[in-house]
Structure formats: structure tokens, C-alpha cells
Design an enzyme around this catalytic site. Sequence first.
Site, PDB file in Angstrom:
ATOM      1  N   LYS A  13       0.839  -1.209   0.000  1.00  0.00           N
ATOM      2  CA  LYS A  13       0.000   0.000   0.000  1.00  0.00           C
ATOM      3  C   LYS A  13       0.873   1.257   0.000  1.00  0.00           C
ATOM      4  O   LYS A  13       0.626   2.192  -0.745  1.00  0.00           O
ATOM      5  CB  LYS A  13      -0.918   0.041   1.239  1.00  0.00           C
ATOM      6  CG  LYS A  13      -1.887  -1.112   1.350  1.00  0.00           C
ATOM      7  CD  LYS A  13      -2.855  -0.921   2.518  1.00  0.00           C
ATOM      8  CE  LYS A  13      -2.197  -0.938   3.889  1.00  0.00           C
ATOM      9  NZ  LYS A  13      -1.605  -2.228   4.278  1.00  0.00           N
ATOM     10  N   ARG A  88      -9.356   1.044   9.210  1.00  0.00           N
ATOM     11  CA  ARG A  88      -8.913  -0.313   9.525  1.00  0.00           C
ATOM     12  C   ARG A  88      -9.979  -1.101  10.277  1.00  0.00           C
ATOM     13  O   ARG A  88      -9.759  -2.262  10.609  1.00  0.00           O
ATOM     14  CB  ARG A  88      -7.669  -0.232  10.388  1.00  0.00           C
ATOM     15  CG  ARG A  88      -6.408  -0.743   9.682  1.00  0.00           C
ATOM     16  CD  ARG A  88      -5.264  -0.517  10.614  1.00  0.00           C
ATOM     17  NE  ARG A  88      -4.079  -1.248  10.320  1.00  0.00           N
ATOM     18  CZ  ARG A  88      -3.009  -0.723   9.739  1.00  0.00           C
ATOM     19  NH1 ARG A  88      -3.019   0.511   9.307  1.00  0.00           N
ATOM     20  NH2 ARG A  88      -1.919  -1.447   9.601  1.00  0.00           N
ATOM     21  N   ARG A 127      12.554 -10.059   4.515  1.00  0.00           N
ATOM     22  CA  ARG A 127      12.934  -8.654   4.703  1.00  0.00           C
ATOM     23  C   ARG A 127      13.403  -8.421   6.145  1.00  0.00           C
ATOM     24  O   ARG A 127      14.409  -7.753   6.385  1.00  0.00           O
ATOM     25  CB  ARG A 127      11.742  -7.738   4.396  1.00  0.00           C
ATOM     26  CG  ARG A 127      12.114  -6.271   4.356  1.00  0.00           C
ATOM     27  CD  ARG A 127      10.882  -5.372   4.327  1.00  0.00           C
ATOM     28  NE  ARG A 127      10.201  -5.358   5.617  1.00  0.00           N
ATOM     29  CZ  ARG A 127       8.951  -4.980   5.806  1.00  0.00           C
ATOM     30  NH1 ARG A 127       8.214  -4.609   4.800  1.00  0.00           N
ATOM     31  NH2 ARG A 127       8.421  -4.962   7.005  1.00  0.00           N
ATOM     32  N   ARG A 137      11.631  -1.694  12.256  1.00  0.00           N
ATOM     33  CA  ARG A 137      10.526  -1.063  12.951  1.00  0.00           C
ATOM     34  C   ARG A 137      10.232  -1.880  14.204  1.00  0.00           C
ATOM     35  O   ARG A 137      10.497  -3.080  14.242  1.00  0.00           O
ATOM     36  CB  ARG A 137       9.282  -1.080  12.043  1.00  0.00           C
ATOM     37  CG  ARG A 137       9.261   0.029  11.035  1.00  0.00           C
ATOM     38  CD  ARG A 137       8.232  -0.146   9.943  1.00  0.00           C
ATOM     39  NE  ARG A 137       6.920  -0.617  10.362  1.00  0.00           N
ATOM     40  CZ  ARG A 137       5.842  -0.596   9.576  1.00  0.00           C
ATOM     41  NH1 ARG A 137       5.925  -0.097   8.366  1.00  0.00           N
ATOM     42  NH2 ARG A 137       4.692  -1.066   9.991  1.00  0.00           N
ATOM     43  N   ARG A 148      -0.546  -9.210  13.288  1.00  0.00           N
ATOM     44  CA  ARG A 148      -1.069  -8.161  12.415  1.00  0.00           C
ATOM     45  C   ARG A 148      -1.964  -8.741  11.312  1.00  0.00           C
ATOM     46  O   ARG A 148      -2.979  -8.146  10.937  1.00  0.00           O
ATOM     47  CB  ARG A 148       0.087  -7.341  11.821  1.00  0.00           C
ATOM     48  CG  ARG A 148       0.593  -6.278  12.813  1.00  0.00           C
ATOM     49  CD  ARG A 148       2.013  -5.817  12.576  1.00  0.00           C
ATOM     50  NE  ARG A 148       2.411  -5.507  11.229  1.00  0.00           N
ATOM     51  CZ  ARG A 148       2.267  -4.327  10.622  1.00  0.00           C
ATOM     52  NH1 ARG A 148       1.689  -3.332  11.246  1.00  0.00           N
ATOM     53  NH2 ARG A 148       2.695  -4.147   9.405  1.00  0.00           N
TER      54      ARG A 148
HETATM   55  P1  AMP Z   1       1.004   0.502   9.212  1.00  0.00           P
HETATM   56  O1  AMP Z   1       2.263   1.279   9.031  1.00  0.00           O
HETATM   57  O2  AMP Z   1      -0.161   1.044   8.426  1.00  0.00           O
HETATM   58  O3  AMP Z   1       1.169  -0.978   9.005  1.00  0.00           O
HETATM   59  O4  AMP Z   1       0.573   0.707  10.743  1.00  0.00           O
HETATM   60  C1  AMP Z   1       1.420   0.289  11.797  1.00  0.00           C
HETATM   61  C2  AMP Z   1       0.587   0.148  13.074  1.00  0.00           C
HETATM   62  O5  AMP Z   1      -0.007   1.416  13.423  1.00  0.00           O
HETATM   63  C3  AMP Z   1      -0.582  -0.822  13.009  1.00  0.00           C
HETATM   64  O6  AMP Z   1      -0.203  -2.163  13.222  1.00  0.00           O
HETATM   65  C4  AMP Z   1      -1.470  -0.295  14.137  1.00  0.00           C
HETATM   66  O7  AMP Z   1      -0.969  -0.656  15.412  1.00  0.00           O
HETATM   67  C5  AMP Z   1      -1.294   1.210  13.998  1.00  0.00           C
HETATM   68  N1  AMP Z   1      -2.292   1.801  13.079  1.00  0.00           N
HETATM   69  C6  AMP Z   1      -2.042   2.387  11.859  1.00  0.00           C
HETATM   70  N2  AMP Z   1      -3.181   2.816  11.306  1.00  0.00           N
HETATM   71  C7  AMP Z   1      -4.172   2.497  12.163  1.00  0.00           C
HETATM   72  C8  AMP Z   1      -5.586   2.668  12.147  1.00  0.00           C
HETATM   73  N3  AMP Z   1      -6.220   3.239  11.116  1.00  0.00           N
HETATM   74  N4  AMP Z   1      -6.292   2.201  13.217  1.00  0.00           N
HETATM   75  C9  AMP Z   1      -5.685   1.629  14.263  1.00  0.00           C
HETATM   76  N5  AMP Z   1      -4.357   1.427  14.345  1.00  0.00           N
HETATM   77  C10 AMP Z   1      -3.610   1.859  13.310  1.00  0.00           C
END
Ligand code: AMP
Length: 193
Positions: A13, A88, A127, A137, A148
Site C-alpha cells: 500500500k 482499519r 525482509r 521497525r 497483524r
Molecule cells: P502501518 O504502518 O499502516 O502498518 O501501521 C502500523 C501500526 O499502526 C498498526 O499495526 C497499528 O498498530 C497502527 N495503526 C495504523 N493505522 C491504524 C488505524 N487506522 N487504526 C488503528 N491502528 C492503526
Amino acid sequence: MNIILLGPPGAGKGTQAKSLERDHGLKQLSTGDMLRAAIASGSELGRKAQVIMDAGQLVSDDIMVAMIADRIEQPDCAQGFILDGFPRTVPQAEALDTMLAEKDKQLDAVIEIKVDEAALFHRIETRIAETPADQRRGDDSAETLRTRLEVYHRQTAPILPYYRERGILRTVDGMASIETVASSIDEILKEAV
Ligand code: AMP
């Protein structure tokens, strides 16, 4: 044009959002990046979010909805935005509909980047193994990835029928090359305008 990119962690994404930002003048809004910036700033929100993110769980809907509501008001979103990592959950999707209606904005497309999760797991495990520990991270571990993906199925995938019923969901094959995925998304956006 306002679009949502949906898909499990690691589907690409962020990569696709960056090329849409570059080629279409849309603003990428990555809630994960916003939360990582809050962590880096050492804020109270960042401290709370870090624990949740490292465990692979979701930050509360209230916090995320407020964050996006504030962000889409900013002038750099005037030409349109790409939501990457939001919504989400179904309540986030519902809150997004309400806030867009209030601001007289609309969603032009919701694009699901569909992937083979076994292959994805392997890709991300590789990775992680190749990234030096100090550059990973906080949520980069095979165990957190498993959580996740479970969270994605339980809480995020139910958004797909929500948008399918509204007739705006389109799906692209996320196992194709980055360039092929990008051109499939371009085709969808051409039809959406
Ligand atoms: P991402 O970089 O989009 O994979 O997000 C990393 C982490 O941030 C996720 O695993 C969640 O813990 C948190 N996170 C990101 N976006 C959201 C969202 N829209 N709602 C809830 N948690 C989020």
C-alpha cells in the site's frame, strides 16, 4: 480525487501510495507514519501508541478518526488524498463516511491490493531477516506479523463488503510487479473520474 488503499500489512500500500502521490498530485495519508512520527516526537500519544503497535494491535478508533479528520482539512489535501492504513475497522469506515459528508467530499475509489498471504509472510520474514536489528521497525518481527495478519482478518477485512455494497470497491492483484500493480491502479482511477 480521494481514494483508499486496502490490503494486509506488506501488500505494498505504501509503495503504491507514494507513486500515486508523485504521478497524480494526491497526498498520501499514512496513519502508520503519523503514529511513528508521534512516537519519534516522544509525545504522550506516541508513548501509548508504541505499546499497541509493537504488539501488532490497533490503536483506538477515536484517536485514529480524530487524526484523519484533522489531517484531511489541511491545504495539502485540497487536490485529493490517498488513505493508506485507514480505515482499519468498520467503525472507522463509518466515521470516515460521516466526516466526508460533513466536508462535502467523496470517495472516488476503494482499491483492495489482494495478496497470497503465505507468500507475503515469506516475503516479509525475508525482509526482517535481511534488515539489521537497529534499523527494524518496532513491529517488525515474524510473531508480530502473524498477529497483524490476524487483526487484519478479524477487524479490517470486514470493511471490504462494506465498500463492495456501495459499489466502489475494486481489486488489483498485489502479487504482480510494482509497475503492473501501479498500472492496474491507474486504469481504475481513469474509470473513476
Ligand atoms: P502501518 O504502518 O499502516 O502498518 O501501521 C502500523 C501500526 O499502526 C498498526 O499495526 C497499528 O498498530 C497502527 N495503526 C495504523 N493505522 C491504524 C488505524 N487506522 N487504526 C488503528 N491502528 C492503526
